[in-house]
Design a protein around this motif. Sequence first.
Motif, PDB file in Angstrom:
ATOM      1  N   LEU A 125       0.915  -1.160   0.038  1.00  0.00           N
ATOM      2  CA  LEU A 125      -0.134   0.125   0.278  1.00  0.00           C
ATOM      3  C   LEU A 125       0.915   1.196  -0.035  1.00  0.00           C
ATOM      4  CD1 LEU A 125      -3.016  -0.336   2.355  1.00  0.00           C
ATOM      5  CD2 LEU A 125      -3.107   0.144  -0.012  1.00  0.00           C
ATOM      6  N   LEU A 126       1.731   1.199   0.941  1.00  0.00           N
ATOM      7  CA  LEU A 126       2.840   2.327   0.931  1.00  0.00           C
ATOM      8  C   LEU A 126       3.342   2.519  -0.552  1.00  0.00           C
ATOM      9  CD1 LEU A 126       4.700   4.361   2.388  1.00  0.00           C
ATOM     10  CD2 LEU A 126       6.266   2.632   2.657  1.00  0.00           C
ATOM     11  N   TYR A 127       3.875   1.540  -1.343  1.00  0.00           N
ATOM     12  CA  TYR A 127       4.647   1.947  -2.605  1.00  0.00           C
ATOM     13  C   TYR A 127       3.310   2.365  -3.720  1.00  0.00           C
ATOM     14  CZ  TYR A 127       5.916   0.738  -7.535  1.00  0.00           C
ATOM     15  OH  TYR A 127       6.293   0.847  -8.591  1.00  0.00           O
ATOM     16  N   LEU A 128       2.006   1.854  -3.592  1.00  0.00           N
ATOM     17  CA  LEU A 128       1.177   2.324  -4.402  1.00  0.00           C
ATOM     18  C   LEU A 128       0.708   3.807  -4.230  1.00  0.00           C
ATOM     19  CD1 LEU A 128      -1.134  -0.595  -4.712  1.00  0.00           C
ATOM     20  CD2 LEU A 128       0.305   0.111  -6.341  1.00  0.00           C
ATOM     21  N   GLY A 129       0.707   4.113  -2.847  1.00  0.00           N
ATOM     22  CA  GLY A 129       0.465   5.521  -2.395  1.00  0.00           C
ATOM     23  C   GLY A 129       1.543   6.474  -2.836  1.00  0.00           C
ATOM     24  N   ILE A 130       2.642   6.188  -2.679  1.00  0.00           N
ATOM     25  CA  ILE A 130       3.883   6.969  -3.126  1.00  0.00           C
ATOM     26  C   ILE A 130       3.784   6.987  -4.651  1.00  0.00           C
ATOM     27  CG2 ILE A 130       6.470   7.114  -3.509  1.00  0.00           C
ATOM     28  CD1 ILE A 130       7.030   6.229  -0.735  1.00  0.00           C
ATOM     29  N   GLU A 131       3.545   6.072  -5.447  1.00  0.00           N
ATOM     30  CA  GLU A 131       3.521   6.290  -6.999  1.00  0.00           C
ATOM     31  C   GLU A 131       2.185   6.948  -7.363  1.00  0.00           C
ATOM     32  OE1 GLU A 131       5.805   4.909  -9.544  1.00  0.00           O
ATOM     33  OE2 GLU A 131       6.635   5.094  -7.646  1.00  0.00           O
ATOM     34  N   LEU A 132       1.240   6.885  -6.724  1.00  0.00           N
ATOM     35  CA  LEU A 132       0.140   7.559  -7.071  1.00  0.00           C
ATOM     36  C   LEU A 132       0.386   8.997  -6.895  1.00  0.00           C
ATOM     37  CD1 LEU A 132      -2.688   7.500  -8.134  1.00  0.00           C
ATOM     38  CD2 LEU A 132      -3.546   7.169  -5.866  1.00  0.00           C
ATOM     39  N   LEU A 133       1.138   9.473  -5.734  1.00  0.00           N
ATOM     40  CA  LEU A 133       1.457  10.801  -5.529  1.00  0.00           C
ATOM     41  C   LEU A 133       2.556  11.142  -6.769  1.00  0.00           C
ATOM     42  CD1 LEU A 133       1.664  13.400  -3.801  1.00  0.00           C
ATOM     43  CD2 LEU A 133       3.185  12.406  -2.480  1.00  0.00           C
ATOM     44  N   SER A 134       3.471  10.621  -6.678  1.00  0.00           N
ATOM     45  CA  SER A 134       4.432  11.062  -7.757  1.00  0.00           C
ATOM     46  C   SER A 134       3.971  11.033  -9.260  1.00  0.00           C
ATOM     47  CB  SER A 134       5.642   9.937  -7.749  1.00  0.00           C
ATOM     48  OG  SER A 134       5.843   9.429  -6.681  1.00  0.00           O
ATOM     49  N   LEU A 135       2.971  10.124  -9.463  1.00  0.00           N
ATOM     50  CA  LEU A 135       2.616  10.085 -10.931  1.00  0.00           C
ATOM     51  C   LEU A 135       1.646  11.430 -11.215  1.00  0.00           C
ATOM     52  CD1 LEU A 135       1.416   6.557 -11.796  1.00  0.00           C
ATOM     53  CD2 LEU A 135       3.663   7.647 -12.379  1.00  0.00           C
ATOM     54  N   SER A 136       0.928  11.927 -10.067  1.00  0.00           N
ATOM     55  CA  SER A 136       0.251  13.021 -10.472  1.00  0.00           C
ATOM     56  C   SER A 136       1.175  14.325 -10.327  1.00  0.00           C
ATOM     57  CB  SER A 136      -0.769  13.233  -9.421  1.00  0.00           C
ATOM     58  OG  SER A 136      -0.285  13.355  -8.199  1.00  0.00           O
ATOM     59  N   LEU A 137       2.019  14.254  -9.469  1.00  0.00           N
ATOM     60  CA  LEU A 137       3.079  15.401  -9.494  1.00  0.00           C
ATOM     61  C   LEU A 137       3.834  15.709 -10.822  1.00  0.00           C
ATOM     62  CD1 LEU A 137       4.536  15.343  -5.926  1.00  0.00           C
ATOM     63  CD2 LEU A 137       2.823  16.738  -6.772  1.00  0.00           C
TER      64      LEU A 137
ATOM     65  N   ILE B  76       3.556   7.997 -18.753  1.00  0.00           N
ATOM     66  CA  ILE B  76       3.501   9.513 -18.288  1.00  0.00           C
ATOM     67  C   ILE B  76       4.806   9.983 -18.769  1.00  0.00           C
ATOM     68  CG2 ILE B  76       3.637  10.978 -16.522  1.00  0.00           C
ATOM     69  CD1 ILE B  76       1.222   9.772 -15.106  1.00  0.00           C
ATOM     70  N   GLY B  77       5.857   9.108 -18.667  1.00  0.00           N
ATOM     71  CA  GLY B  77       7.229   9.635 -19.075  1.00  0.00           C
ATOM     72  C   GLY B  77       7.390  10.087 -20.495  1.00  0.00           C
ATOM     73  N   LEU B  78       6.797   9.172 -21.129  1.00  0.00           N
ATOM     74  CA  LEU B  78       6.768   9.217 -22.612  1.00  0.00           C
ATOM     75  C   LEU B  78       6.170  10.563 -22.992  1.00  0.00           C
ATOM     76  CD1 LEU B  78       6.571   5.644 -23.855  1.00  0.00           C
ATOM     77  CD2 LEU B  78       8.478   7.312 -24.234  1.00  0.00           C
ATOM     78  N   ALA B  79       4.890  10.748 -22.452  1.00  0.00           N
ATOM     79  CA  ALA B  79       4.057  12.061 -22.726  1.00  0.00           C
ATOM     80  C   ALA B  79       4.903  13.160 -22.372  1.00  0.00           C
ATOM     81  CB  ALA B  79       2.774  12.029 -21.728  1.00  0.00           C
ATOM     82  N   ILE B  80       5.424  13.218 -21.196  1.00  0.00           N
ATOM     83  CA  ILE B  80       6.460  14.392 -20.774  1.00  0.00           C
ATOM     84  C   ILE B  80       7.466  14.762 -21.809  1.00  0.00           C
ATOM     85  CG2 ILE B  80       8.002  15.413 -19.107  1.00  0.00           C
ATOM     86  CD1 ILE B  80       6.455  14.009 -17.034  1.00  0.00           C
TER      87      ILE B  80
END
Lengths: 482, 101
Positions: A125-137, B76-80
């Motif tokens: 869950l920690l990994y998924l949360g961090i990734e969801l945050l980074s992807l949106s950032l 997302i990386g490719l889009a950027i």
Amino acid sequence: MINYLYIFPEIIITSALCFIIVLDLFLPSRLKYISYYLIQFSLIFCAYYIYSHFSYLNTNVSQLYDTSIFSNTFKIFILLSLAIIFYYTAVFLRYFNIYQTEYFLITMFGLLGMMIMISSQNLILLYLGIELLSLSLYSVIAFNKNSLFSSEAAVKYYILGAISSGFLLFGISLIYGLTGSLSFNEIFIHISSLEVLNNMDNVQIIGLLFALIFILISLSFKFGAAPFHMWIPDVYHGSVITTTLLLSTIPKIAVFVILIKLLASVFSGLLLFWTDMTIVLSVLSILIGNIIAISQTNIKRMLAYSTIANIGFILLGLSVGSIIGYKAAMFYTLTYVITTIAAFGLLSQLVYEKKPIENINDLSGLNSSSPFTAFLLMIILLSYIGIPPFIGFHAKLLIIQSLVETNNISLGIFAVLMTVIGSFYYLRVIKVIYFDESKNDLSTTSKLHLTGIYIMGLVLLGLLPDILGQLSQYSISNLFNT
Amino acid sequence: MIPMSHYLILSSILFSISLAGIFLNRKNIIIMLMSLELMFLSINFNFIIFGNYLSDLTGQIFVFFILAVVAAESAIGLAIIVVLFRNKQGINVQDIARLKG
């Protein structure tokens, strides 16, 4: 039997997101403000729900998802800060005609990621949360797609962020191999049963240390502690100022919660090792942040280096390794976030020659054109330095107090000296505002009433530091009793 | 029967190669993305080996999560990179140096 009521705050945010994404497509552009108000309403409503069900949510005993008082305090704080950030963002984007509702929606995905991070009791869950945050950032940084600076900053952040999640995963895989579990509780029990002090040469302990180093590297990357700070100045400089406001505040809270949960409870058996690591990180951050900030001319870059220095102070509080230090660190984090929202929020409302503010010299003579704005900016900068009546003073005092009480006198002296060096670049901005020649090209995007009220609240918090003090006391002691 | 340490050494070597690929590469961002992909695959390898060794399914489940997230991340990386290419007419690593100070 799964009780969905415990994750109702997340459900509120998710369903609001799905609804507003679709609704926004059907709204004509003059009615787009409806989706903005819906977003604000869902944030406030979610915060209210958590607040009104505080003690009920605390009864959750799930091994996967933790909704204790400690997590919920931070969730409410994040939700309310995000509402304020959205206000500034909307004003800024409307003024410069780049308003799109998607900006807020993508940020809401990041919010969901942060809520999952804060509540996670399991490394998946920690990994998924961090990734969801980074992807949106990543996508929020690249939002201004016609700007070369923005896309460059996004590429840099993307590459470094992906490397850091790789490090996190490598650490998690080692922990999984050594303890056979991904749940925080089971890992904690396994590490405590090892009796670290008696068998230092045990292969398992060396492996766990390896994993701890990998995870700490990755988290300090996300936190922005030196020597993993390279992305911070570039990304802060390259992105739009309201994105900088977003980046520099709430993700830091989420990472702080993860750090305190992992280090102080899961890895508490390895306390001996991680305190030294955090001391190195914090000393380097304070040194690099304060010294390089002196030579900056761009105000976003300057505040980026000041962020690094502030992160160093938070880590200094963590490195004490006892409850008093964690309390000081939590107080410092909350203070830092409140002050930074005020700083970037105020700067985002200033316009120089029809462009957002960039250089420190753009501010020169602000006092003669609008004394009220200059006064507000001065309060914020004095709070950053740590001048007594303001909240920054209490934060720094608590950190230094906790260091002295645990006999880390040399680190305390170092912190005081670095605060003095750090005050130089804040004071230089005050000098530019009050004593330099006025350029008369400065204007504001909107009336500063709300900012004024917010900063008055900041001053009040400084006069009554017990509010934040009791809050951190309450939630930290809750974390360690359960 | 191959001992587990051999597998772990292999995955560590793959991880190091991908890190070297990111930091030594001075030409193309696409190569960086390939190295990132290699990094995540080496981590997946680690998880599968540990899961097999512990006869526990969690490791293998985690691999699916990682695969899905990494796919989203490279999208997302490719889009950027497309956005960067539009603004700059090129994706050379050396040219990405406008932000300094």
